[in-house]
Motif scaffolding. Sequence first.
Motif, short mmCIF file in Angstrom:
data_model
loop_
_atom_site.label_atom_id
_atom_site.label_comp_id
_atom_site.label_asym_id
_atom_site.label_seq_id
_atom_site.Cartn_x
_atom_site.Cartn_y
_atom_site.Cartn_z
N UNK A 69 0.80 -1.21 0.00
CA UNK A 69 0.00 0.00 0.00
C UNK A 69 0.83 1.26 0.00
N UNK A 70 2.14 1.15 0.11
CA UNK A 70 3.02 2.30 0.04
C UNK A 70 4.35 1.82 -0.51
N UNK A 71 5.33 2.74 -0.55
CA UNK A 71 6.62 2.42 -1.12
C UNK A 71 6.47 1.83 -2.53
N UNK B 282 4.42 1.91 10.13
CA UNK B 282 4.52 0.45 10.26
C UNK B 282 3.29 -0.23 9.68
N UNK B 283 2.13 0.34 9.95
CA UNK B 283 0.88 -0.26 9.46
C UNK B 283 0.86 -0.33 7.93
N UNK B 284 1.26 0.78 7.28
CA UNK B 284 1.17 0.86 5.83
C UNK B 284 2.27 0.07 5.12
N UNK B 285 3.47 0.06 5.69
CA UNK B 285 4.61 -0.53 4.97
C UNK B 285 4.89 -1.97 5.33
N UNK B 286 4.36 -2.42 6.47
CA UNK B 286 4.69 -3.78 6.91
C UNK B 286 3.46 -4.61 7.26
N UNK C 144 -2.27 -4.21 18.95
CA UNK C 144 -3.19 -3.37 19.70
C UNK C 144 -3.15 -1.94 19.18
N UNK C 145 -1.93 -1.45 18.91
CA UNK C 145 -1.79 -0.10 18.36
C UNK C 145 -2.45 0.00 16.99
N UNK C 146 -2.22 -0.99 16.17
CA UNK C 146 -2.69 -0.93 14.79
C UNK C 146 -4.21 -0.88 14.73
N UNK C 147 -4.88 -1.60 15.63
CA UNK C 147 -6.34 -1.62 15.60
C UNK C 147 -6.94 -0.24 15.86
N UNK C 148 -6.16 0.66 16.47
CA UNK C 148 -6.64 2.02 16.71
C UNK C 148 -6.77 2.79 15.40
N UNK C 149 -6.08 2.32 14.36
CA UNK C 149 -6.07 3.05 13.09
C UNK C 149 -6.99 2.41 12.04
N UNK C 150 -7.53 1.25 12.34
CA UNK C 150 -8.35 0.54 11.36
C UNK C 150 -9.79 1.02 11.38
#
Length: 310
Positions: free
Chosen positions: A7-9, A43-47, A304-310
């Motif tokens: 989704x990036x890079x 981290x979410x977008x690139x990995x 846990x962090x990532x779910x805050x952005x979904x």
Amino acid sequence: MHPVRLQSRPCLKVALNLCIVRRATLSTWLPVPEIRHDKVETFRKTAFLPSLPAKVPIGTFQVIPAALKWFGESRNKFNSSYLGQFASHTIPLELTRHILPEEAKADTISFQRAEAPLYIFLGWAAQANSDTPERLYVAQAPLKRLPKPLQDDLPTPELVATAGRGDVYDASVWLGVAPTYTPLHRDPNPNLYLQLAGRKVVRLLEPGFGQTVFAAVQAELGRQHSSKFRGEEMMKGEERRLLEAKIWLDKPPENQKKSAGLETTLEADEYLFIPTGWWHSVKSIGTGCTASVGEPRLWAAFLTLITLFL
């Protein structure tokens, strides 16, 4: 084989797809992309979303206590005065010994696993060098089984800790003296791998192609072992030799056409994110001690962090 979704890079996406289409040889290894700051969105977008490996370079997180207490000032030797406090504690050890042709019909490797006191490893490490034929390796020592002070030396980095509770049960420690080697395998869970001391080269293959390489080795051996359950067979004998040749040969046979993998060299205090199912093989380089910790608990907190952005 489906192209890797990213989704990036965009440059990396193009490079990966070109390598898959062209079926480059295994001598072509692309660098693992780096996340150069501690933004979770990066981290979410690139990995995380594309399930791609990512390297977190030096300086992203604070140096953890184990890096300062377990080793000498140069991190080239183990700090026996500190670790010696826990000398009687039992740890899992791997013993690998190269049997030379004069001792056997051919150059071969013997391999054993055992539980032993930490002082056995510390005594060996104090005198071992790259030419020592008998190699001891603390492999996958569960963090939860270490003495409490050593567990406390491996805290979750602040960024991750603020996300909530992480699962500590599967974190493991690896300790050795270079050179060390781990054959091609895959893990059942995603992982954040932290290099504490020394340097390691990691080569990775995406799940589908890694399975193809593994199946090719099994076919050469005339068997069909499951890639989900690996035992001592990958640590010795013909399977070890074939796996090493597939991944680490500088010049593969002319007719060996394979798609490219990813490669990175981990320095002390650098992290590597390995998604579920990605095959990887690891070699330490240089001299002196080497140490790493695999951190599924960091992954749990990242999730846990990532779910805050979904």
